[in-house]
Write a protein that holds these residues in place. Sequence first.
Motif, PDB file in Angstrom:
ATOM      1  N   GLN A 186       1.396   9.017  -6.197  1.00 55.83           N
ATOM      2  CA  GLN A 186       1.597  10.595  -5.861  1.00 55.83           C
ATOM      3  C   GLN A 186       2.574  11.051  -6.787  1.00 55.83           C
ATOM      4  O   GLN A 186       2.670  12.459  -7.309  1.00 55.83           O
ATOM      5  CB  GLN A 186       2.404  10.790  -4.398  1.00 55.83           C
ATOM      6  CG  GLN A 186       1.202  10.716  -3.324  1.00 55.83           C
ATOM      7  CD  GLN A 186       1.841  10.686  -1.761  1.00 55.83           C
ATOM      8  OE1 GLN A 186       2.983  10.708  -1.578  1.00 55.83           O
ATOM      9  NE2 GLN A 186       0.865  11.162  -0.828  1.00 55.83           N
ATOM     10  N   GLU A 187       3.708  10.356  -6.812  1.00 55.29           N
ATOM     11  CA  GLU A 187       4.796  10.764  -7.978  1.00 55.29           C
ATOM     12  C   GLU A 187       4.130  10.721  -9.382  1.00 55.29           C
ATOM     13  O   GLU A 187       4.591  11.838 -10.192  1.00 55.29           O
ATOM     14  CB  GLU A 187       6.051   9.666  -7.938  1.00 55.29           C
ATOM     15  CG  GLU A 187       6.671   9.635  -6.789  1.00 55.29           C
ATOM     16  CD  GLU A 187       7.389  10.834  -6.781  1.00 55.29           C
ATOM     17  OE1 GLU A 187       8.311  11.369  -7.625  1.00 55.29           O
ATOM     18  OE2 GLU A 187       7.340  11.507  -5.565  1.00 55.29           O
ATOM     19  N   GLN A 188       3.295   9.955  -9.768  1.00 54.56           N
ATOM     20  CA  GLN A 188       2.814  10.023 -11.119  1.00 54.56           C
ATOM     21  C   GLN A 188       1.864  11.039 -11.324  1.00 54.56           C
ATOM     22  O   GLN A 188       1.678  11.894 -12.249  1.00 54.56           O
ATOM     23  CB  GLN A 188       2.064   8.796 -11.536  1.00 54.56           C
ATOM     24  CG  GLN A 188       2.913   7.643 -11.863  1.00 54.56           C
ATOM     25  CD  GLN A 188       2.543   6.228 -12.031  1.00 54.56           C
ATOM     26  OE1 GLN A 188       1.579   5.905 -11.336  1.00 54.56           O
ATOM     27  NE2 GLN A 188       3.028   5.316 -12.798  1.00 54.56           N
ATOM     28  N   LYS A 242       0.850  -0.892  -0.024  1.00 51.85           N
ATOM     29  CA  LYS A 242      -0.040  -0.084   0.081  1.00 51.85           C
ATOM     30  C   LYS A 242       0.996   1.229   0.031  1.00 51.85           C
ATOM     31  O   LYS A 242       0.563   2.116  -0.705  1.00 51.85           O
ATOM     32  CB  LYS A 242      -1.004  -0.164   1.111  1.00 51.85           C
ATOM     33  CG  LYS A 242      -2.188  -1.042   1.048  1.00 51.85           C
ATOM     34  CD  LYS A 242      -2.990  -0.881   2.208  1.00 51.85           C
ATOM     35  CE  LYS A 242      -4.071  -1.969   2.204  1.00 51.85           C
ATOM     36  NZ  LYS A 242      -4.838  -1.727   3.344  1.00 51.85           N
ATOM     37  N   ALA A 243       1.978   1.342   0.857  1.00 50.80           N
ATOM     38  CA  ALA A 243       2.816   2.426   0.901  1.00 50.80           C
ATOM     39  C   ALA A 243       3.512   2.722  -0.478  1.00 50.80           C
ATOM     40  O   ALA A 243       3.592   3.975  -1.055  1.00 50.80           O
ATOM     41  CB  ALA A 243       3.563   2.227   2.025  1.00 50.80           C
ATOM     42  N   ASP A 244       4.024   1.581  -0.928  1.00 50.25           N
ATOM     43  CA  ASP A 244       4.453   1.841  -2.422  1.00 50.25           C
ATOM     44  C   ASP A 244       3.702   2.189  -3.373  1.00 50.25           C
ATOM     45  O   ASP A 244       4.108   3.106  -3.990  1.00 50.25           O
ATOM     46  CB  ASP A 244       5.102   0.322  -2.613  1.00 50.25           C
ATOM     47  CG  ASP A 244       5.971   0.400  -4.038  1.00 50.25           C
ATOM     48  OD1 ASP A 244       6.754   1.411  -4.180  1.00 50.25           O
ATOM     49  OD2 ASP A 244       5.660  -0.438  -4.993  1.00 50.25           O
ATOM     50  N   ALA A 245       2.412   1.693  -3.487  1.00 51.32           N
ATOM     51  CA  ALA A 245       1.336   2.072  -4.416  1.00 51.32           C
ATOM     52  C   ALA A 245       1.055   3.632  -4.157  1.00 51.32           C
ATOM     53  O   ALA A 245       1.013   4.306  -5.101  1.00 51.32           O
ATOM     54  CB  ALA A 245       0.243   1.401  -4.284  1.00 51.32           C
ATOM     55  N   GLU A 300      -1.832   9.667 -15.142  1.00 50.93           N
ATOM     56  CA  GLU A 300      -2.886   9.666 -14.175  1.00 50.93           C
ATOM     57  C   GLU A 300      -3.658   8.146 -14.465  1.00 50.93           C
ATOM     58  O   GLU A 300      -3.876   7.395 -13.286  1.00 50.93           O
ATOM     59  CB  GLU A 300      -3.958  10.558 -14.370  1.00 50.93           C
ATOM     60  CG  GLU A 300      -3.562  12.046 -14.069  1.00 50.93           C
ATOM     61  CD  GLU A 300      -4.668  13.220 -14.534  1.00 50.93           C
ATOM     62  OE1 GLU A 300      -4.424  14.177 -14.068  1.00 50.93           O
ATOM     63  OE2 GLU A 300      -5.437  12.681 -15.439  1.00 50.93           O
ATOM     64  N   ARG A 301      -3.779   7.720 -15.529  1.00 50.40           N
ATOM     65  CA  ARG A 301      -4.053   6.485 -15.715  1.00 50.40           C
ATOM     66  C   ARG A 301      -3.156   5.298 -15.192  1.00 50.40           C
ATOM     67  O   ARG A 301      -3.604   4.394 -14.674  1.00 50.40           O
ATOM     68  CB  ARG A 301      -4.402   6.088 -16.983  1.00 50.40           C
ATOM     69  CG  ARG A 301      -5.520   6.790 -17.736  1.00 50.40           C
ATOM     70  CD  ARG A 301      -5.679   6.437 -19.294  1.00 50.40           C
ATOM     71  NE  ARG A 301      -6.890   7.079 -19.702  1.00 50.40           N
ATOM     72  CZ  ARG A 301      -7.426   7.467 -21.156  1.00 50.40           C
ATOM     73  NH1 ARG A 301      -6.271   7.113 -21.740  1.00 50.40           N
ATOM     74  NH2 ARG A 301      -8.288   7.995 -21.458  1.00 50.40           N
ATOM     75  N   ALA A 302      -1.771   5.597 -15.453  1.00 48.00           N
ATOM     76  CA  ALA A 302      -0.847   4.658 -14.663  1.00 48.00           C
ATOM     77  C   ALA A 302      -1.164   4.742 -13.217  1.00 48.00           C
ATOM     78  O   ALA A 302      -0.764   3.840 -12.658  1.00 48.00           O
ATOM     79  CB  ALA A 302       0.412   5.085 -15.395  1.00 48.00           C
ATOM     80  N   ALA A 303      -1.290   5.845 -12.465  1.00 51.15           N
ATOM     81  CA  ALA A 303      -1.397   5.873 -11.283  1.00 51.15           C
ATOM     82  C   ALA A 303      -2.587   5.097 -10.802  1.00 51.15           C
ATOM     83  O   ALA A 303      -2.566   4.407  -9.749  1.00 51.15           O
ATOM     84  CB  ALA A 303      -1.495   7.404 -10.778  1.00 51.15           C
TER      85      ALA A 303
END
Length: 172
Positions: free
Chosen positions: A34-36, A26-29, A108-111
Amino acid sequence: MSGMWIGIASLVLTVAGAAQQKKAIKADAAFSAQEQIAAALRSRAVGQRNAAGERKQARLVSSTLQARAMGGGQDPGVVELEKDIAGEGEYRALAALYAGDDEALGLERAAAAGGRSARARSRAVNYSTAGTILEGSSRMYNRYADNRQGNYGSGSYNAPQDYTQANSGGAY
């Protein structure tokens, strides 16, 4: 009996490890999302800046045309060229906006896809943990259920079912 406690401890550690793994997923996602999203915002800003630059360039070319025409802005040829320059400038500005928006939309789609993937990995951890717990529980049951049935150890010795069989002399 200590083997049973080791088995229980193993199952507890499996559950704790799975909880930590889910937390890390969850933290990684969340970090990736946020980066994306930040990259998407930057992409839109770059598109807007490029669009402003294209409009500025069109105004500069139009101004240069007016200067070279020596103020002959009433000449139909100059007016037509100015319209073409303005149209081309706006086209390039809109293309720059589209490029920035298109890249941002992809990010945004990748996020969003990363969030869905994280949820799927988290469910996979749940299933894997449940399978491990069931497997360990089954092994413990099979190993220690023999003790409840009077089969202690390797099965070479079977405890009597009642004490009257053990002492056939009737001492009890």
